[in-house]
Motif scaffolding. Structure first.
Motif, PDB file in Angstrom:
ATOM      1  N   GLU A  54       0.836  -1.209   0.000  1.00 61.17           N
ATOM      2  CA  GLU A  54       0.000   0.000   0.000  1.00 61.17           C
ATOM      3  C   GLU A  54       0.868   1.255   0.000  1.00 61.17           C
ATOM      4  O   GLU A  54       0.582   2.218  -0.718  1.00 61.17           O
ATOM      5  CB  GLU A  54      -0.949  -0.010   1.195  1.00 61.17           C
ATOM      6  CG  GLU A  54      -2.083  -1.006   1.047  1.00 61.17           C
ATOM      7  CD  GLU A  54      -2.950  -1.113   2.288  1.00 61.17           C
ATOM      8  OE1 GLU A  54      -2.921  -0.194   3.133  1.00 61.17           O
ATOM      9  OE2 GLU A  54      -3.659  -2.125   2.408  1.00 61.17           O
ATOM     10  N   LYS A  55       1.932   1.259   0.793  1.00 66.16           N
ATOM     11  CA  LYS A  55       2.854   2.409   0.819  1.00 66.16           C
ATOM     12  C   LYS A  55       3.521   2.595  -0.539  1.00 66.16           C
ATOM     13  O   LYS A  55       3.650   3.713  -1.038  1.00 66.16           O
ATOM     14  CB  LYS A  55       3.930   2.212   1.887  1.00 66.16           C
ATOM     15  CG  LYS A  55       3.437   2.318   3.295  1.00 66.16           C
ATOM     16  CD  LYS A  55       4.584   2.037   4.263  1.00 66.16           C
ATOM     17  CE  LYS A  55       4.106   1.901   5.675  1.00 66.16           C
ATOM     18  NZ  LYS A  55       5.189   1.486   6.583  1.00 66.16           N
ATOM     19  N   GLU A  57       2.475   1.592  -3.520  1.00 68.01           N
ATOM     20  CA  GLU A  57       1.503   2.043  -4.516  1.00 68.01           C
ATOM     21  C   GLU A  57       1.125   3.511  -4.291  1.00 68.01           C
ATOM     22  O   GLU A  57       0.959   4.272  -5.250  1.00 68.01           O
ATOM     23  CB  GLU A  57       0.262   1.149  -4.466  1.00 68.01           C
ATOM     24  CG  GLU A  57      -0.525   1.163  -5.733  1.00 68.01           C
ATOM     25  CD  GLU A  57      -1.586   0.080  -5.795  1.00 68.01           C
ATOM     26  OE1 GLU A  57      -2.505   0.261  -6.602  1.00 68.01           O
ATOM     27  OE2 GLU A  57      -1.503  -0.921  -5.060  1.00 68.01           O
ATOM     28  N   ALA A  58       1.011   3.920  -3.038  1.00 65.51           N
ATOM     29  CA  ALA A  58       0.701   5.321  -2.731  1.00 65.51           C
ATOM     30  C   ALA A  58       1.817   6.237  -3.223  1.00 65.51           C
ATOM     31  O   ALA A  58       1.560   7.368  -3.651  1.00 65.51           O
ATOM     32  CB  ALA A  58       0.489   5.499  -1.231  1.00 65.51           C
ATOM     33  N   GLY A  59       3.043   5.758  -3.180  1.00 73.58           N
ATOM     34  CA  GLY A  59       4.163   6.543  -3.695  1.00 73.58           C
ATOM     35  C   GLY A  59       4.007   6.843  -5.174  1.00 73.58           C
ATOM     36  O   GLY A  59       4.291   7.955  -5.630  1.00 73.58           O
ATOM     37  N   ALA A  61       1.192   7.125  -6.721  1.00 72.30           N
ATOM     38  CA  ALA A  61       0.077   8.064  -6.865  1.00 72.30           C
ATOM     39  C   ALA A  61       0.524   9.509  -6.643  1.00 72.30           C
ATOM     40  O   ALA A  61      -0.100  10.439  -7.158  1.00 72.30           O
ATOM     41  CB  ALA A  61      -1.043   7.697  -5.894  1.00 72.30           C
ATOM     42  N   ARG A  62       1.602   9.707  -5.897  1.00 74.33           N
ATOM     43  CA  ARG A  62       2.089  11.064  -5.618  1.00 74.33           C
ATOM     44  C   ARG A  62       2.898  11.659  -6.771  1.00 74.33           C
ATOM     45  O   ARG A  62       3.189  12.846  -6.772  1.00 74.33           O
ATOM     46  CB  ARG A  62       2.940  11.062  -4.350  1.00 74.33           C
ATOM     47  CG  ARG A  62       2.134  10.892  -3.080  1.00 74.33           C
ATOM     48  CD  ARG A  62       2.967  11.174  -1.838  1.00 74.33           C
ATOM     49  NE  ARG A  62       4.106  10.290  -1.699  1.00 74.33           N
ATOM     50  CZ  ARG A  62       4.093   9.124  -1.065  1.00 74.33           C
ATOM     51  NH1 ARG A  62       2.985   8.695  -0.508  1.00 74.33           N
ATOM     52  NH2 ARG A  62       5.180   8.389  -0.975  1.00 74.33           N
TER      53      ARG A  62
END
Length: 149
Positions: A54-55, A57-59, A61-62
């Motif tokens: 999750e971390k 994938e969130a990276g 997205a940024r």
């Protein structure tokens, strides 16, 4: 939790991989159902815990206005991810696509990489670790890592 070492394994005829007890137990400690996100990179399969995936994938997205190469990389890594669960016997089933990507037929090696682990074809890993690593100590030193060997 830290994944370390190498474990040599064989797939069963259905493409299932028996995880070493220490890997299975570490996964179950962070995910009661034994979930793992398995993706493609560097010619092997890379396994992340749900939280670490999750971390990661969130990276992605940024990143604003990613380059074409970054989008292609995202296609490889995020597009290649499969969510797996460890079964009651401590196995995960590798998909045909994952086995083909990593060149896995029967013999595999699970390689600990700290917060994640990799699944390699035994032949592919032998080629990778058989190379000369003499210049890596310079790169480590430049990164501030003291590796006294």
């Amino acid at each position: 939790m830290s994944f370390k070492g190498r474990s040599y394994r064989s797939l069963d005829p259905k493409g299932r991989l028996m995880l070493p007890p220490e890997v299975r137990d570490a996964l179950l400690a962070v995910s009661p159902e034994g979930r793992v996100s398995l993706t493609t990179f560097d010619g092997c399969l890379v396994a992340y815990t749900p939280e670490d995936w999750e971390k990661f994938e969130a990276g992605f997205a940024r990143i604003k206005n990613p380059s074409r190469k970054m989008r292609d990389f995202r296609r490889l890594v995020i597009g290649g991810v499969e969510e797996l669960c460890v079964d009651k016997q401590g196995r995960v089933k590798l998909s045909r696509a994952h086995m083909e990507y990593a060149g896995i037929t029967k013999k595999v090696v699970i390689v600990g990489q700290g917060s994640r682990f990799e699944i390699w074809s035994e032949e592919e890993l032998e080629a990778v670790i058989g190379q000369d690593f003499g210049d890596v100590t310079d790169e480590l030193a430049e990164s501030g890592v003291d590796f006294p060997i």
